[in-house]
Scaffold this active site. Structure first.
Site, short mmCIF file in Angstrom:
data_model
loop_
_atom_site.label_atom_id
_atom_site.label_comp_id
_atom_site.label_asym_id
_atom_site.label_seq_id
_atom_site.Cartn_x
_atom_site.Cartn_y
_atom_site.Cartn_z
N LEU A 40 -1.60 -8.82 10.12
CA LEU A 40 -1.42 -7.55 10.81
C LEU A 40 -2.27 -6.46 10.18
CD1 LEU A 40 2.46 -7.53 11.15
CD2 LEU A 40 0.81 -7.86 12.98
N GLY A 41 -2.48 -6.59 8.90
CA GLY A 41 -3.26 -5.56 8.23
C GLY A 41 -3.12 -5.69 6.73
N GLY A 80 -1.78 -3.80 3.49
CA GLY A 80 -0.99 -2.70 2.97
C GLY A 80 -1.49 -2.31 1.61
N PHE A 139 -0.44 -3.01 -1.25
CA PHE A 139 -0.38 -4.01 -2.32
C PHE A 139 -0.64 -5.42 -1.85
CE2 PHE A 139 2.29 -0.53 -3.95
CZ PHE A 139 1.46 -0.19 -5.01
N GLY A 140 -1.23 -5.55 -0.68
CA GLY A 140 -1.56 -6.89 -0.21
C GLY A 140 -1.43 -6.96 1.29
N PRO A 141 -1.82 -8.12 1.85
CA PRO A 141 -1.84 -8.25 3.30
C PRO A 141 -0.44 -8.35 3.90
CG PRO A 141 -2.46 -10.30 2.25
CD PRO A 141 -2.31 -9.31 1.16
N LYS A 176 5.18 -9.07 3.99
CA LYS A 176 4.26 -8.43 3.08
C LYS A 176 4.05 -9.37 1.91
CE LYS A 176 4.05 -4.21 0.33
NZ LYS A 176 4.67 -2.91 0.11
N ASP A 214 5.01 8.37 -1.02
CA ASP A 214 3.80 7.98 -0.32
C ASP A 214 4.00 8.06 1.19
OD1 ASP A 214 1.17 7.26 -0.14
OD2 ASP A 214 1.54 5.11 -0.29
#
Ligand SMILES: *[C@@H]1O[C@H](CO)[C@@H](O)[C@H](O)[C@H]1NC(C)=O
Ligand SMILES: *[C@@H]1O[C@H](CO)[C@@H](O)[C@H](O)[C@H]1NC(C)=O
Ligand SMILES: *[C@@H]1O[C@H](CO)[C@@H](O)[C@H](O)[C@H]1NC(C)=O
Ligand SMILES: *[C@@H]1O[C@H](CO)[C@@H](O)[C@H](O)[C@H]1NC(C)=O
Ligand SMILES: *[C@@H]1O[C@H](CO)[C@@H](O)[C@H](O)[C@H]1NC(C)=O
Length: 780
Positions: free
Chosen positions: A469-470, A472, A474-476, A491, A588
């Site tokens: 999906l994308g 993030g 800290f990781g995909p 995640k 964040d």
């Protein structure tokens, strides 16, 4: 001398001879296969090359039977991306990927880079398998890549249909769209990984047919195939693999299994050489009774009966009325419900010649059919009085019989379910212990399901690229579908990510405790070996930034939708700051961390940087500033001070972005010095705040609401944290029409020199001068 030279020459010639004849069934890394050329397997059974299906002008790379003139294609590489001229060619690139290039050498199809990149050979085998292997070994276990792992619509003898769980590979058959378009159609045949794996044919998202679980000889749904002179069936299910395969008793038979888009999608053909035709050997579904769940739960489908649906003995239609109108979908219920108290009053009744019901969750799904011959026996638990009335004599009822029969029939009717949940609870307890390790002696209350790595691997197709999906912080993040059909977002924390174990635990422990409509829900987590995975509910609409900053999608969010989103985010943040059991500073908050569900409701996500506080603390200080520039409050970015008010600042920025459709870090004025805040402030000062509005809002906006939101956002981004409103005031302000304070000059309103400015007017004294406790914590 002459003798000596001929000794040298002969092997060289031999070498040349072999390398050239090699070219027929294979190519090496330095060669390529262009349109017009083909590879033919050694024994001449199969051919690989470019073809044009039917009257289509599109060209595809595929494999077909060499000796069958009417081109029968069994595998296609570029199913969804045809080449429309004869420019196609196939090659192995430097890192060992197969590349199919089309016009202007654009890649139309490729395989992912393998572990090995040298000495590779691409070879078409007589089985119809196209394999990429080390030139020096042809051990099937060592194939670098093989087309059998990526079937199209055809299963050939010796091909595995099902799962390699180690690689998360699901080999499934997908129909062609139609006879001249090999792109993937809507009919899919795959093995579902229930405790008793079952083959399902899907039409879109609907189950069309079920093969029935494997019973040791064949699938429960096709009793006739047990006795045949051609096929031998295998079903393997273990920790590493779950697959179905057929091989040939007589090797000279040419046969294939195809999934096509018709009402009889499962088709087995054999080639009749004398007549030069494909003979349809068998097809599924065979008849009306084969339609999935036609007679409903505990309804038995008997093709020779009229009507075809009958309740099993001891059962009655759930709705007599509907049943009489041949609406069988509601199925049947026991005439006498089983009482849980008195187990000795139950017994098992034998039913013969059936297709076993669905074993999803190994909790009987109860749709059954009866075969005229063949079929299997099934024992169904009944009230004792039914046993007598059906069978005419008293059955011996003993707990031991109950238990053993349940095991024999492979159906877990109750007891095992309890066993399973106990086992899971125990596993979960062990894992959460692991998770808790290393935290400062705090007691964890993990109310979170722990998922197996294999479950998640399956759900995400082995973390396939297609499911990504994308990326993030800290990781995909991958999309996945659990066995029960639930969509999830996974995640996967990269091993090298700065987040590491601490932030992971932080996030898990935090979110597990949070429950709010406007926070993304954590469904589970997984820590196995190096892998750390978080499983969230899947948000089909992705994140807010994909709408407001997108050239086409921004129109979807009119003002009323945006206002709802703003209010939702405010409520979510208020919950974090004040209403949850803990006090949480997100640290964040930004558009890409706001996810949107089906109805475009906002959900705050990504708690990897959040800080947890005890009861009345609201501020902290860190020597490691984390967050995103453009959203960070000045006192946080420059001095590391964070508080609920630094989140309020980020919220203010987010608000400006939602209103304007512009990113906070862009430049908004000709003199190149103003950022989004500066621009908003300038317009405010010039008495034209609505100039900030996203152009698309003009026809839908309610200008007083927009104005109020701009006003609130300017209050939120004020320089001094103590001047900014709390989230509870923000929520109040959003919901009322009371007069608001005039905003003071915001923090960070120029694109440059912002640090210096933040420092000059915000000292530590000021920020800790209010009566809330200031704490100094060093980030772990
Ligand atoms: C082939 O496809 C390309 C890109 O899709 C297109 O630009 C071109 O016009 C097509 N050529 C023919 C002959 O159809
Ligand atoms: C080979 O192709 C793969 C897949 O397109 C690509 O990822 C890889 O970088 C390529 N290798 C080289 C050396 O070009
Ligand atoms: C291929 O290259 C030619 C010439 O360079 C160009 O005219 C054509 O548009 C290109 N076609 C595609 C599909 O990129
Ligand atoms: C599917 O199979 C049927 C029966 O063999 C055939 O008539 C039909 O053309 C096939 N459809 C496709 C799309 O191949
Ligand atoms: C195998 O099949 C071929 C062709 O169908 C047939 O001629 C041959 O007799 C068969 N052999 C056996 C042992 O059944």
């Amino acid at each position: 001398m002459g003798l000596l030279s001929s000794v040298f020459i002969v092997p060289n010639l031999l070498f040349l001879f072999f390398t050239t004849s090699y070219g027929v069934d294979s190519i090496t890394q330095t060669q390529s296969l262009s349109d017009g050329k083909t590879l033919v397997s050694k024994g001449g059974s199969f051919e690989l090359g470019f073809f044009r299906p039917g009257s289509s002008t599109n060209r595809y790379l595929g494999i077909w039977y060499k000796n069958i003139l009417d081109k029968t294609v069994v595998w296609v590489a570029n199913r969804g991306s045809p080449i429309n001229d004869s420019s196609g060619f196939l090659m192995i690139n430097g890192t060992g990927s197969l590349l199919l290039l089309g016009q202007n050498k654009t890649v139309v199809w490729s395989t992912s880079p393998p572990t090995q990149s040298q000495n590779l050979l691409l070879q078409l085998l007589d089985s119809g398998n196209l394999v990429l292997r080390d030139e020096r070994t042809d051990n099937p276990e060592d194939y670098v890549w093989q087309s059998f792992d990526y079937p199209s619509d055809t299963l050939l003898p010796g091909m595995k249909h099902g799962w390699d769980l180690r690689r998360g590979l699901n080999r499934r058959l997908t129909s062609w769209k139609n006879w001249e378009d090999p792109s993937p159609g809507d009919t899919i045949f795959e093995i579902e990984l229930y405790n008793y794996p079952d083959g399902y044919i899907w039409k879109g998202s609907k189950i069309f047919y079920r093969t029935g679980p494997w019973n040791g000889i064949g699938t429960s749904g096709s009793p006739a195939l047990k006795r045949n002179s051609i096929y031998q069936f295998t079903f393997v299910t273990n920790e590493d693999e779950v697959y179905y395969m057929y091989t040939l008793k007589n090797q000279s038979v040419i046969t294939r299994l195809v999934i096509n888009q018709s009402d009889n999608p499962f088709q087995r053909y054999t080639w009749v050489e004398t007549e030069k035709i494909w003979n349809l050997y068998s097809t599924l579904p065979k008849d009306l009774c084969d339609s999935y769940a036609r007679c409903g739960a505990y309804g038995n489908c008997i093709i020779s009966d009229s009507p075809i649906c009958q309740c099993l003995k001891g059962f009655r239609p759930k709705s007599e009325e509907k049943w009489d109108l041949t609406d069988w979908t509601q199925g049947c219920v026991p005439k006498k419900p089983l009482s849980c108290q008195d187990k000795l009053k139950h017994g098992f009744l034998k039913f013969t010649g059936l297709k076993l019901p669905d074993t999803k969750n190994t909790w009987v799904d109860r749709n059954i059919r009866q075969f005229e011959t063949g079929g299997q026996d099934l024992y169904i638990r009944m009230d004792a009085s039914e046993l007598e009335s059906v069978d005419g004599r008293k059955k011996k009822i003993a707990a031991i019989v109950v238990a053993s029969v349940a095991v024999v029939s492979g159906l877990l009717l109750g007891g095992c379910y309890i066993f399973r949940s106990r086992k899971n609870a125990k596993e979960a307890a062990e894992k959460s212990e692991k998770l808790g390790q290393g935290r400062d002696g705090q007691e964890e209350d993990m109310e979170l399901p722990i998922l197996n790595l294999s479950t998640i691997t399956r759900a995400t197709d082995g973390f396939s690229f297609d499911n990504k999906l994308g990326e993030g912080g800290f990781g995909p993040v991958y999309k996945g579908v659990l066995e029960d059909g639930q969509e999830i977002a996974v995640k996967r924390l990269s091993k090298i990510s700065g987040q590491g174990a601490n932030e992971f635990k932080n996030e898990v422990i935090l979110i597990a405790k949070l429950q709010h409509r406007n926070l993304v829900r954590l469904l589970g987590c997984c820590v196995e070996g190096e892998e750390k995975l978080l499983v969230y509910e899947y948000m089909p609409n992705r994140s807010l930034d994909s709408f407001i900053f997108d050239k086409t999608r921004y129109k979807i969010l009119d003002w009323s939708k945006r206002f709802q989103i703003i209010c939702g985010i405010a409520r979510g943040l208020l919950y974090l700051h004040e209403d949850s059991r803990l006090r949480i500073i997100h640290r964040d908050l930004k558009a890409s961390n706001i996810l949107l569900d089906k109805e475009l409701n906002p959900k705050i996500s990504d708690f990897g940087m959040a800080r947890i506080f005890g009861g009345d603390q609201t501020e902290g200080n860190t020597n490691r500033v984390v967050g995103t520039y453009g959203y960070m409050a000045p006192e946080y970015a420059s001095d590391g001070y964070f508080s609920t008010k630094s989140d309020v600042f980020s919220f203010g920025i987010l608000l400006l972005e939602i209103i304007s459709g512009k990113k906070s870090r862009g430049v908004f004025h000709q003199d190149q010095s103003l950022n989004l805040i500066g621009y908003a402030w300038k317009l405010w000062k010039e008495n034209s705040p609505l100039g900030l509005m996203d152009a698309c809002l003009e026809d839908s906006h309610c200008s007083s609401e927009v104005l109020r939101c701009i006003h609130i956002s300017l209050l939120c981004v004020e320089q001094r944290p103590e001047d900014r409103p709390s989230m509870s005031s923000v929520v109040l302000m959003l919901g009322s029409e009371n007069a608001l304070l005039q905003p003071k000059q915001p923090g960070f309103f120029t694109g440059k020199h912002s640090h210096a400015q933040a420092r000059s007017s915000s000292s530590k004294n000021e920020s800790s001068s209010n009566n809330e406790v200031a704490v100094r914590i060093v980030d772990m």
